[in-house]
Design a protein around this motif. Structure first.
Motif, PDB file in Angstrom:
ATOM      1  N   LEU A   1       0.624  -1.092   0.048  1.00  0.00           N
ATOM      2  CA  LEU A   1      -0.169   0.012  -0.088  1.00  0.00           C
ATOM      3  C   LEU A   1       0.821   1.359  -0.039  1.00  0.00           C
ATOM      4  CD1 LEU A   1      -2.870  -1.040   2.539  1.00  0.00           C
ATOM      5  CD2 LEU A   1      -2.870  -0.998   0.127  1.00  0.00           C
ATOM      6  N   VAL A   2       1.973   1.171   0.583  1.00  0.00           N
ATOM      7  CA  VAL A   2       2.853   2.373   0.612  1.00  0.00           C
ATOM      8  C   VAL A   2       3.300   2.742  -0.821  1.00  0.00           C
ATOM      9  CG1 VAL A   2       5.086   3.097   1.284  1.00  0.00           C
ATOM     10  CG2 VAL A   2       3.514   1.983   3.018  1.00  0.00           C
ATOM     11  N   ARG A   3       3.709   1.567  -1.396  1.00  0.00           N
ATOM     12  CA  ARG A   3       4.188   1.731  -2.707  1.00  0.00           C
ATOM     13  C   ARG A   3       3.121   2.185  -3.883  1.00  0.00           C
ATOM     14  NH1 ARG A   3       6.846  -2.947  -1.571  1.00  0.00           N
ATOM     15  NH2 ARG A   3       5.437  -4.427  -2.576  1.00  0.00           N
ATOM     16  N   LEU A   4       1.831   1.668  -3.583  1.00  0.00           N
ATOM     17  CA  LEU A   4       0.821   2.134  -4.421  1.00  0.00           C
ATOM     18  C   LEU A   4       0.538   3.637  -4.060  1.00  0.00           C
ATOM     19  CD1 LEU A   4      -1.524   1.520  -6.166  1.00  0.00           C
ATOM     20  CD2 LEU A   4      -3.010   0.818  -4.327  1.00  0.00           C
ATOM     21  N   ALA A   5       0.599   4.347  -2.647  1.00  0.00           N
ATOM     22  CA  ALA A   5       0.331   5.438  -2.409  1.00  0.00           C
ATOM     23  C   ALA A   5       1.421   6.323  -2.967  1.00  0.00           C
ATOM     24  CB  ALA A   5       0.431   5.498  -0.774  1.00  0.00           C
ATOM     25  N   LEU A   6       2.750   5.871  -3.047  1.00  0.00           N
ATOM     26  CA  LEU A   6       3.848   6.686  -3.715  1.00  0.00           C
ATOM     27  C   LEU A   6       3.472   6.925  -5.152  1.00  0.00           C
ATOM     28  CD1 LEU A   6       6.823   5.373  -1.662  1.00  0.00           C
ATOM     29  CD2 LEU A   6       5.690   7.650  -1.217  1.00  0.00           C
ATOM     30  N   THR A   7       3.015   5.878  -5.773  1.00  0.00           N
ATOM     31  CA  THR A   7       2.569   5.993  -7.109  1.00  0.00           C
ATOM     32  C   THR A   7       1.460   6.899  -7.531  1.00  0.00           C
ATOM     33  OG1 THR A   7       3.526   3.417  -7.444  1.00  0.00           O
ATOM     34  CG2 THR A   7       2.239   4.615  -9.234  1.00  0.00           C
ATOM     35  N   TYR A   8       0.571   6.990  -6.405  1.00  0.00           N
ATOM     36  CA  TYR A   8      -0.575   7.824  -6.598  1.00  0.00           C
ATOM     37  C   TYR A   8      -0.083   8.986  -6.427  1.00  0.00           C
ATOM     38  CZ  TYR A   8      -4.117   4.021  -6.912  1.00  0.00           C
ATOM     39  OH  TYR A   8      -5.006   3.039  -7.252  1.00  0.00           O
ATOM     40  N   GLN A   9       0.875   9.314  -5.705  1.00  0.00           N
ATOM     41  CA  GLN A   9       1.332  10.713  -5.277  1.00  0.00           C
ATOM     42  C   GLN A   9       1.525  11.565  -6.739  1.00  0.00           C
ATOM     43  OE1 GLN A   9       4.371  10.717  -2.614  1.00  0.00           O
ATOM     44  NE2 GLN A   9       3.117  11.269  -1.085  1.00  0.00           N
ATOM     45  N   ILE A  10       2.154  10.760  -7.723  1.00  0.00           N
ATOM     46  CA  ILE A  10       2.445  11.399  -9.154  1.00  0.00           C
ATOM     47  C   ILE A  10       1.229  11.260  -9.822  1.00  0.00           C
ATOM     48  CG2 ILE A  10       3.956  10.820 -11.089  1.00  0.00           C
ATOM     49  CD1 ILE A  10       5.982   9.712  -9.034  1.00  0.00           C
ATOM     50  N   THR A  11       0.386  10.152  -9.973  1.00  0.00           N
ATOM     51  CA  THR A  11      -0.387   9.874 -10.915  1.00  0.00           C
ATOM     52  C   THR A  11      -1.860  10.436 -10.494  1.00  0.00           C
ATOM     53  OG1 THR A  11      -0.934   8.013 -10.189  1.00  0.00           O
ATOM     54  CG2 THR A  11       0.651   8.240 -11.917  1.00  0.00           C
ATOM     55  N   ARG A  12      -2.310  10.045  -9.421  1.00  0.00           N
ATOM     56  CA  ARG A  12      -3.778  10.414  -8.751  1.00  0.00           C
ATOM     57  C   ARG A  12      -3.528  10.845  -7.267  1.00  0.00           C
ATOM     58  NH1 ARG A  12      -7.884   7.540 -11.546  1.00  0.00           N
ATOM     59  NH2 ARG A  12      -9.012   8.797 -10.314  1.00  0.00           N
TER      60      ARG A  12
END
Length: 120
Positions: free
Chosen positions: A61-72
């Protein structure tokens, strides 16, 4: 009145009508596009909520949140809060969730008292 006057008046009316039609169509298109984007965002949020309920690995979930910081960016908050809910003893997860939760800010100070200077 001369024929030239009526010609220019007719041309002016036609041009104004075309401009009005173009403006109305452009606004309608923009409204439709916004409505579709909002519906897609709601659907994405619903799928994410289902995924967050099932996920038990906080680091995924941390990796997903870091990805979402850029995209969504609008999807970072629920992801970070769920990661914090799963693993409250991780300083990094608490730092990620701190902007969204007072409990996470307090947990950072418990896990790393030296971090107080960065929060102020």
């Amino acid at each position: 009145m001369s024929g030239r006057f009526w010609f220019y008046l007719g041309a002016l009316i036609i041009i104004a009508g075309l401009g009005t039609t173009y403006t109305a169509n452009a606004r309608r298109f923009e409204n439709d596009q916004r409505r579709l984007e909002a519906a897609a965002a709601d659907a994405d949020r619903g799928r994410l909520e289902e995924y967050l309920k099932k996920q038990t690995d906080s680091y995924k979930l941390v990796r997903l949140a870091l990805t979402y910081q850029i995209t969504r960016p609008e999807l970072v908050e629920p992801t970070a809060l769920r990661a914090f809910e799963l693993n409250q003893n991780s300083r990094d997860i608490a730092i990620l969730a701190a902007p969204f939760s007072q409990k996470a800010k307090e947990r950072i100070l418990f896990l790393d008292p030296l971090y107080q200077q960065a929060l102020e």
